[in-house]
Design a protein around this motif. Structure first.
Motif, PDB file in Angstrom:
ATOM      1  N   UNK A 108       0.820  -1.210   0.000  1.00 36.90           N
ATOM      2  CA  UNK A 108       0.000   0.000   0.000  1.00 36.90           C
ATOM      3  C   UNK A 108       0.860   1.268   0.000  1.00 36.90           C
ATOM      4  N   UNK A 109       2.045   1.213   0.587  1.00 35.57           N
ATOM      5  CA  UNK A 109       2.865   2.423   0.631  1.00 35.57           C
ATOM      6  C   UNK A 109       3.321   2.818  -0.778  1.00 35.57           C
ATOM      7  N   UNK A 110       3.473   1.802  -1.657  1.00 37.50           N
ATOM      8  CA  UNK A 110       3.844   2.106  -3.046  1.00 37.50           C
ATOM      9  C   UNK A 110       2.686   2.823  -3.747  1.00 37.50           C
ATOM     10  N   UNK A 113       3.036   6.309  -2.704  1.00 41.57           N
ATOM     11  CA  UNK A 113       4.036   7.043  -3.484  1.00 41.57           C
ATOM     12  C   UNK A 113       3.479   7.448  -4.845  1.00 41.57           C
ATOM     13  N   UNK A 116       0.988  10.213  -4.494  1.00 42.27           N
ATOM     14  CA  UNK A 116       1.681  11.471  -4.211  1.00 42.27           C
ATOM     15  C   UNK A 116       2.243  12.070  -5.503  1.00 42.27           C
ATOM     16  N   UNK A 201      -1.507   4.047   5.415  1.00 36.56           N
ATOM     17  CA  UNK A 201      -0.306   4.614   4.816  1.00 36.56           C
ATOM     18  C   UNK A 201      -0.589   5.449   3.557  1.00 36.56           C
ATOM     19  N   UNK A 204      -2.079   8.736   4.556  1.00 38.79           N
ATOM     20  CA  UNK A 204      -1.071   9.512   5.263  1.00 38.79           C
ATOM     21  C   UNK A 204      -0.250  10.329   4.271  1.00 38.79           C
ATOM     22  N   UNK A 205       0.056   9.689   3.137  1.00 32.66           N
ATOM     23  CA  UNK A 205       0.940  10.309   2.160  1.00 32.66           C
ATOM     24  C   UNK A 205       0.193  11.248   1.220  1.00 32.66           C
ATOM     25  N   UNK A 231      -3.034   7.010  14.268  1.00 30.50           N
ATOM     26  CA  UNK A 231      -1.584   7.062  14.106  1.00 30.50           C
ATOM     27  C   UNK A 231      -1.020   8.350  14.692  1.00 30.50           C
TER      28      UNK A 231
ATOM     29  N   UNK B 213       3.101  -1.609   6.360  1.00 27.21           N
ATOM     30  CA  UNK B 213       3.731  -0.332   6.661  1.00 27.21           C
ATOM     31  C   UNK B 213       3.425   0.183   8.061  1.00 27.21           C
ATOM     32  N   UNK B 238       9.563   0.021   4.243  1.00 27.84           N
ATOM     33  CA  UNK B 238       8.235   0.646   4.231  1.00 27.84           C
ATOM     34  C   UNK B 238       8.140   1.742   5.289  1.00 27.84           C
ATOM     35  N   UNK B 241       9.985   4.878   4.082  1.00 27.57           N
ATOM     36  CA  UNK B 241       9.218   5.632   3.090  1.00 27.57           C
ATOM     37  C   UNK B 241       8.103   6.412   3.772  1.00 27.57           C
ATOM     38  N   UNK B 242       7.307   5.705   4.569  1.00 26.27           N
ATOM     39  CA  UNK B 242       6.126   6.339   5.147  1.00 26.27           C
ATOM     40  C   UNK B 242       6.489   7.486   6.075  1.00 26.27           C
ATOM     41  N   UNK B 245       8.484  10.487   3.705  1.00 24.10           N
ATOM     42  CA  UNK B 245       7.922  11.114   2.508  1.00 24.10           C
ATOM     43  C   UNK B 245       7.082  12.335   2.858  1.00 24.10           C
ATOM     44  N   UNK B 258      13.386   7.900  -2.018  1.00 23.45           N
ATOM     45  CA  UNK B 258      12.271   7.172  -1.410  1.00 23.45           C
ATOM     46  C   UNK B 258      11.497   6.380  -2.458  1.00 23.45           C
ATOM     47  N   UNK B 259      11.380   6.955  -3.665  1.00 25.44           N
ATOM     48  CA  UNK B 259      10.744   6.199  -4.745  1.00 25.44           C
ATOM     49  C   UNK B 259      11.600   4.994  -5.122  1.00 25.44           C
ATOM     50  N   UNK B 262      10.849   2.363  -2.824  1.00 24.42           N
ATOM     51  CA  UNK B 262       9.603   1.703  -3.219  1.00 24.42           C
ATOM     52  C   UNK B 262       9.844   0.695  -4.329  1.00 24.42           C
TER      53      UNK B 262
END
Lengths: 271, 289, 251
Positions: A108-110, A113, A116, A201, A204-205, A231, B213, B238, B241-242, B245, B258-259, B262
């Motif tokens: 999920x963090x990808x 990214x 974003x 996540x 968040x981003x 969080x 994450x 993870x 990054x979180x 970022x 950071x990418x 990923x």
């Protein structure tokens, strides 16, 4: 004899693990449910998260989920239709299937990214409700699509033939199949939205603020949500704010358990 | 009219499908595009060094320790989760009575939906204090991460393994029992018969842990170092990054790095998946001669 | 007697993949008659029936050679949707739609735009009466079709086919999933319907074929071994295989 021992050992393991994990999961509920009162649900947080309530986080999560539902459910169902009803083994259907399995395995963090870089920056939506809902929708579509296609494929061919034999064209036949699988589609949708509801996540981003004094007025405003609020409180505030995290977590667990119970109830009723 | 609607519907279905494929390509393209500047500037240093000082004057972007942290965490968690999941799944499919089976099934399902941020909260507020009690010097460390991730992924693991055990036909098991073998032997037979499915389940569990994450962000401690004991804090990819970022300057080298992190995450997950699939395929060929 | 031809099949061969299921079949279907096709299972009779409304077409590996004319028009040059509007079908297992009884019967007229609100209920009533189901269900048309018994569901499927007023009704072993009483009702119903519709029925029951049909065909391993008026086929079959089948020695 060996059987007896193996059986009792496994039984012991199962029971212990079950008791412990249920207790652990219920921990935030027990800790948090005592803070449930009208103020908690209807007021903004104040005094450095030590007073007030989680109203803006509830509204934010609701707004976010509504948008995700609007974007991802129709697309997910159409994807399911393509995989189940149009997918003669062509390169396109094979590609779509691979796409869906790949997408469900991306962390999920990808997605965060990507959201974003693409929605917030390239498209210029900024850290906002809109960016977050698009990002979550992209995560949810493959889940809903894969699950819907399974339910559509489980519909007996008799029904498709019955519709075709009376002169239904492709679209009318597909709608008939959808109608036959509607409880399955409903539970896929609920599970997909339930997953999105707990995602933290990516929001968040792409869309969250930790503290807001106003509700979002535009789609391009950032939002507070329940998971990001938990969080934020746990990691950025001192101990006398924790109660708010417990309360929010209790609310989330109750909502999730409610969703899953509804799904199980639907399944039991339709079988 | 009817024909037009039919045509329109089919077009929309195909178009939407193409859009989803395009979205995946877009995700990959974006990730590569944004990580290229870092790759060019840092070079292979990013994987050769463990020094991650992204905000220093002379910034360093070595991800080796974070990659290893991720792998260590994945390894330890799988070692805990998989056998536990297997034990419970075996009990459920082979020994439990109907009532127990029903309960295990519905409870694991209910628990598997619990959001990771809630498990993170449990890790911070319940497991963290316990860590100090058993002698850790910080509440947030590798062990806490393993325990919290176990809570998070065990239900998922149980249902995956139950599914793979059930894929073994009942015939095989009954044949074993009919030959007079004990129940354990029959179960062993079931495990053998489902070994490919179980390997696949393991891959799914590993990928889930690798990509998780929130839990690691909240309870792993966040120090970029190689842990020498279970009580040392770590910073998996993870989490890095979180947490970073949000504060990074857009378009900076750090942002790009950071990418890149990923992308590394995706590559690790792809390598694991492909390796397992090769194993499975080779195993099948070996079985069929 | 002047007999009007509805369907004419000429040298039809069909394959599923490499497997030839129909071998050079030619036959004629006459208006307002009941034509029965019988034969042991796997002989290709169902595939033959499904050629009349092109329902095999969507099966990936299906391939066909030869011609079928419907009222003189080659069906492979027709829009299958239009063809199927004029040719109804009833299947082996009752397959009602997941809708109310009323909506099941109204489905065909609705998608083909055959009737507006008022006319629709009349049409539904007529079709249910034609299928001898009206008396049993007229008070509960809003009930789900799945609540009906197997025999009632099959009659509902007949009503559903009748509601679009087709010229031909194809039936694929419509009673094989039903008990003897329900079977008898449906056989009786088919005889009544034959005054207005052309009926083609596939069955593996010799008794059923003999009881209700005007014309009778016998298929064996993809070939139409025998075809003619029922009385002639049953009393004086030209082919030895037919004789063997009728006396129960193959099948």
């Amino acid at each position: 004899m060996a059987d007896r021992i193996a059986s009792s050992l496994l039984k012991l393991l199962t029971y212990i693990v079950f008791v412990i994990s249920t207790a652990v999961i219920l921990f935030p509920v027990f800790k948090g449910i005592r803070y449930f009162n009208p103020t908690f649900f209807t007021e903004f947080p104040s005094q450095g998260m030590t007073q007030g309530g989680i109203f803006p986080a509830i509204v934010g999560s609701l707004l976010l989920m509504s948008l995700v539902a609007v974007f991802s459910v129709p697309v997910g169902v159409l994807i399911g239709v393509f995989l189940s009803e149009y997918a003669k083994p062509t390169w396109l259907s094979a590609l779509l299937r691979t796409t869906i399995t790949t997408m469900t395995s991306i962390p999920s963090i990808v997605y965060g990214l990507f959201g974003l870089a693409f929605f917030c920056i390239t498209m210029g939506f900024g850290t906002s409700l809109l960016s977050a809902s698009f990002t979550l929708s992209i995560m949810t579509v493959p889940f809903v699509g894969g699950s819907v296609s399974n339910f559509l494929m489980a519909v007996s061919n008799d029904l498709r033939e019955a519709a075709m034999a009376i002169g239904a064209d492709k679209r009318e036949t597909v709608f008939m199949v959808i109608r036959a699988a509607k409880t399955g589609i409903l539970s896929s949708t609920l599970l997909g939205l339930g997953r999105a509801f707990g995602e933290t996540a990516p929001i968040l981003v792409t869309g969250a603020v930790f503290y807001a004094t106003n509700l979002p007025r535009r789609l391009t405003d950032p939002i507070m949500t329940l998971p990001t609020h938990i969080y934020a409180v746990v990691t950025n505030f001192p101990e006398d704010a924790y109660w708010m995290a417990y309360g929010s977590a209790a609310l989330m667990v109750i909502i999730i358990v409610a969703i899953y119970s509804i799904v199980q109830w639907i399944r039991r009723r339709s079988s | 009219m009817k024909r037009f609607l039919n045509f329109l519907f089919s077009s929309v279905v195909v178009l939407v499908s193409i859009c989803v494929i395009a979205a995946l390509i877009g995700i990959f393209a974006m990730l590569i595009h944004e990580s290229l500047p870092a790759l060019k500037k840092i070079g292979w240093e990013f994987i050769a060094s463990g020094a991650w000082y992204p905000t220093y004057e002379d910034a360093e972007f070595g991800m080796l320790y974070m990659i290893l942290d991720s792998l260590i965490l994945v390894g330890l968690t799988s070692v805990v989760v998989f056998p536990m999941g297997l034990g419970i799944a075996l009990y459920t499919t082979e020994y439990a009575n109907r009532r127990e089976r029903e309960i295990v099934r519905s409870v694991t399902e209910l628990i598997s939906g619990i959001p990771s941020v809630v498990v993170g909260l449990i890790g911070v507020l319940l497991i963290g204090p316990l860590m100090l009690k058993i002698g850790a010097w910080t509440p947030f460390n590798l062990l806490n991460a393993v325990v919290s991730l176990t809570v998070l992924t065990l239900p998922y693991a149980i249902s995956l393994i139950i599914e793979s055990l059930q894929s073994v036909s009942r015939d095989l098991r009954e044949a074993a029992l009919a030959l007079g073998s004990s129940k354990i032997r029959a179960s062993a037979m079931a495990i053998r018969g489902a070994k490919h499915e179980m390997l696949y389940a393991l891959v799914l569990i590993v990928n889930r842990v690798l990509g998780e994450t929130m839990v690691v962000l909240m309870v792993a401690g966040g120090a970029v170092m190689l842990p020498r004991s279970l009580f040392d804090p770590i910073r998996p990819l993870t989490a890095a990054i979180a947490s970073e970022v949000g504060e990074v300057e857009l378009g900076s080298l750090h942002y790009s790095a950071l990418f890149l992190a990923g992308a590394v995450l995706l590559v690790i997950s792809a390598v694991i998946t492909v390796t397992a699939e090769t194993f499975i395929r080779r195993g099948k060929r070996w079985l069929t001669g | 007697m002047n007999k009007e031809i509805v369907y004419e099949m000429k040298n039809l061969s069909a394959w599923f993949g490499k497997n030839q299921v129909l071998k050079n079949v030619s036959l004629k279907i006459y208006r307002n008659k009941i034509t029965a096709i019988m034969g042991p299972s796997g002989c290709g009779k169902t595939t033959l029936l499904r050629c009349f409304n092109r329902l095999n077409d969507y099966t990936e590996s299906f391939r066909v050679e030869g011609d079928i004319f419907f009222n003189g028009q080659n069906i492979y040059q027709m829009d299958p949707v239009q063809l199927r509007r004029r040719v109804g079908m009833v299947f082996q297992r009752p397959n009602p739609f997941p809708m109310s009884i009323f909506d099941n019967v109204a489905y065909g007229p609705r998608i083909h735009g055959l009737a507006k609100k008022r006319g629709l209920s009349e049409r539904v009533e007529k079709a249910l009466k034609a299928a001898a189901l009206w008396d049993e269900v007229h008070g509960e048309l809003r009930k789900s079709a799945y609540k009906l018994s197997g025999g009632q569901q099959q009659r509902l499927c007949i009503a559903r086919a009748v509601a679009v007023e087709p010229e031909v009704i194809l039936l694929d072993e419509p009673t094989s999933a039903l008990d003897p009483i329900a079977t008898e009702r449906i056989e009786k119903l088919l005889e009544d319907l034959s005054s207005r519709y052309t009926i083609v029925i596939v069955t593996h029951s010799i008794g059923q074929a003999l009881r209700i049909s005007d014309y009778l065909g016998f298929m064996y391993k993809g070939e139409l071994v025998e075809f003619g008026e029922t009385s002639q086929v049953s009393e004086d079959p030209r082919h030895e295989l037919t004789q063997l089948f009728l006396t129960g020695r193959i099948g």
